[in-house]
Write an enzyme that holds these catalytic residues in place. Sequence first.
Site, PDB file in Angstrom:
ATOM      1  N   LYS A  88       0.850  -1.204   0.000  1.00 36.14           N
ATOM      2  CA  LYS A  88       0.000   0.000   0.000  1.00 36.14           C
ATOM      3  C   LYS A  88       0.884   1.252   0.000  1.00 36.14           C
ATOM      4  O   LYS A  88       0.635   2.202  -0.749  1.00 36.14           O
ATOM      5  CB  LYS A  88      -0.924  -0.006   1.235  1.00 36.14           C
ATOM      6  CG  LYS A  88      -2.060  -1.025   1.121  1.00 36.14           C
ATOM      7  CD  LYS A  88      -2.802  -1.266   2.434  1.00 36.14           C
ATOM      8  CE  LYS A  88      -3.803  -2.409   2.281  1.00 36.14           C
ATOM      9  NZ  LYS A  88      -4.523  -2.751   3.509  1.00 36.14           N
ATOM     10  N   GLN A 142      -4.196  -1.317   9.760  1.00 35.77           N
ATOM     11  CA  GLN A 142      -4.236  -2.666   9.194  1.00 35.77           C
ATOM     12  C   GLN A 142      -4.813  -3.651  10.212  1.00 35.77           C
ATOM     13  O   GLN A 142      -4.416  -3.670  11.380  1.00 35.77           O
ATOM     14  CB  GLN A 142      -2.811  -3.077   8.764  1.00 35.77           C
ATOM     15  CG  GLN A 142      -2.731  -4.392   8.001  1.00 35.77           C
ATOM     16  CD  GLN A 142      -3.426  -4.360   6.643  1.00 35.77           C
ATOM     17  OE1 GLN A 142      -3.572  -3.324   6.014  1.00 35.77           O
ATOM     18  NE2 GLN A 142      -3.871  -5.519   6.195  1.00 35.77           N
ATOM     19  N   ASP A 195     -10.877   2.951   4.373  1.00 35.47           N
ATOM     20  CA  ASP A 195     -11.219   1.524   4.340  1.00 35.47           C
ATOM     21  C   ASP A 195     -12.730   1.318   4.280  1.00 35.47           C
ATOM     22  O   ASP A 195     -13.201   0.226   3.950  1.00 35.47           O
ATOM     23  CB  ASP A 195     -10.724   0.861   5.640  1.00 35.47           C
ATOM     24  CG  ASP A 195      -9.455   0.048   5.448  1.00 35.47           C
ATOM     25  OD1 ASP A 195      -9.256  -0.500   4.354  1.00 35.47           O
ATOM     26  OD2 ASP A 195      -8.669  -0.031   6.412  1.00 35.47           O
TER      27      ASP A 195
END
Length: 295
Positions: A54, A98, A121
């Site tokens: 990412k 994460q 997200d």
Amino acid sequence: MSAKIISGTEIAQQIREEIKKEVEQLKKKHGLTPGLVTIIVGKNPASVSYVTAKQKTAKELGFYSVQEDLPEDVKEEALLGLIDRFNKDNTIHGILVQLPLPGHINETKILYAISPDKDVDGFHPVNVGKLMIGEARFYPCTPYGIQQLLIRSGVRIDGAEVVIVGRSNIVGKPTAMILCQKAEGANATVTICHTGTKDLAFHTKRADILIVAAGRPKAITADMVKDGAVVIDVGVNRIGMTPEGKAKLCGDVDFDYVKEKAAAITPVPGGIGPMTITMLMLNTVKAAKVAANLV
Ligand code: GUN
């Protein structure tokens, strides 16, 4: 006849070129640089590899990107403090923590703490709720990647029987919400299967589009797939190491056999993985534009 292989790598690359151009324009015309922070707790190898990818993509596309590595035993308050700092930081438009987090940290509490405006997200309950009522600000990245991959491969979603295997909050549930909406690139009839499903094959065999996020290697075998189906494999299972020391991956679909039955199929790796990362970049650009009142 063997299935068409849908290359997530190629389609993601096309979208990345589009994003790169847009970022150049945002910088030139508006002095705006999309900013993304990725926060990782501990050293789970899969998480480290996702976050590294990412960060690399964010830099390649011209973003301002920040990486925060926290130790496995970090206190929940410290993580909340860091999120609060980035919530207030105007150079950061997207905050990604994460998952999974270590057991001593309350994941829900952390997801609540991220400003919904920076929740690239799409996991904050406000954004989950907005998705549910067709008012989404950010689609969660993997479901968004699945939809874009289908659209850009010319697969008709409208009216299709979509069967999803897996009911996670990250993939199964939001994918169902996106694809059943009355909207372009959606309007499908969606079934969600899970570990409580009595006859999984009965459902999977009905699917025009079969989306598998079961978390079990080769869970879907050829006899469970309809002739001519489109098969999207979201699974990433680590099944050993290559001689070069890289993780050897396989999906949740028995690719070699299913590809002889399906009309189209995504590979692992090179299918959904690159799409997920690309959609994160798209969401971050959107967050930056919203923050600058450009949309
Ligand atoms: N862990 C597995 N997939 C994801 C994802 O899309 N976002 C975050 N934050 N964590 C994940």
